[in-house]
Scaffold this motif. Structure first.
Motif: not given
Length: 302
Positions: A121-123, A155-156, A291-294
């Protein structure tokens, strides 16, 4: 003439052959006179000839005539096929099935993580997934360097590391032992085994299992200390256990994920352990910095 052997005759011959083998085995152990096989005396030679072996067919009672040599060849082929099938199942159980049966998760949702289910969902997530797929491809080709995932919580990192294992496990030929282990859960189970001698998670058995894995993920390194405080060190026992695992895997690839920086890891463990963890990771460090916490993207309704 191979097709002249019906199932009833084949079953009968198998039964007779098995009884002969059992009797011979008993004779070797007990040195007794072998039993007679009166059913064999009922085999009558016919005037028909086997096209394959050019010998007379035989007939048992009213059953269709058959070639004894063809029958024995059929039995041998079937026995070989059963042996090969059993060997293949055993090999799969001790390699391919490791990821599903031997892995240790603190979060069961990670068990089914794949590249396809990873959200880009982001770069940063796009680039990190691309790098993870590339490294997984190199592991399939035999690369032995380690890979590090670092960065913010949620973040994954665990998802992508498991996706790498899934890919290598699915497409390796021959199969490889892939293993995902939550470090925190690993240490907890080993500690529980101290008071349970029947536990299959003893320190020795777990260290040996992790060393034996062809590709290993050590997930959430540092969480086993109970806090993410940079001034809290791991216990001597934890350091010794991790050292035993890492030292035994110097010729095998290991993927590890952590929320800590390399400096914080050194402070928590020791420089030698961290140095060996980072073996060959230059160019193979996957960082999550933006990256934010998914895991917080959940609508609780208030």
């Amino acid at each position: 003439m191979k097709n002249n052997l019906d199932s009833r005759t084949a079953d009968l011959l198998k039964d007779v052959e098995q009884k002969k083998q059992d009797t011979l085995a008993r004779k070797e152990m007990m040195d007794v006179k072998p039993l007679e096989f009166p059913l064999l005396g009922e085999l009558k030679e016919s005037n028909l000839i086997c096209d394959e072996h050019l010998c007379n067919l035989v007939q048992f009672r009213e059953l269709k005539p058959f070639c004894k040599k063809c029958a024995m060849e059929k039995i041998l082929i079937e026995n070989n096929e059963m042996t090969e099938e059993a060997a293949a199942k055993y090999h799969k159980r001790t390699t391919y099935d490791w990821l599903r049966k031997q892995s240790i998760f603190s979060d069961e949702s990670i068990r089914h993580a794949t590249f396809a289910s990873y959200i880009e969902d982001e770069k940063e997530t796009i680039e990190n997934k691309k790098l993870a797929r590339h490294i997984a491809g190199e592991y399939l080709k035999g690369a032995t360097y380690n890979t590090a995932f670092s960065g913010v919580v949620g973040a994954g990192k665990s998802h992508l590391s498991m996706a790498m294992l899934q890919a290598v496990n699915e497409f390796s030929n021959p199969y490889r032992r892939c293993l995902f282990v939550s470090v925190d859960e690993l240490m907890r189970r080993i500690k529980d085994s101290f008071s349970n001698k029947q536990s299959r998670f003893s320190e020795q058995s777990m260290v040996e299992r992790l060393i034996k894995a062809d590709l290993l993920v050590l997930d959430d390194l540092g969480a086993e200390t109970g806090a993410i405080s940079t001034d809290k060190g791991a216990t001597d026992w934890t350091v010794r256990t991790l050292n035993a695992i890492v030292n035994g895997r110097m010729d095998k690839p290991t993927i590890f994920t952590t929320n800590l920086s390399s400096a914080e890891l050194i402070n928590m463990y020791d420089k030698r352990l961290v140095s060996r963890l980072f073996r060959g990771t230059k160019g193979h460090v996957i960082k999550f910095e933006k990256t934010k916490d998914k895991r917080t993207d959940i609508d609780y309704g208030f």
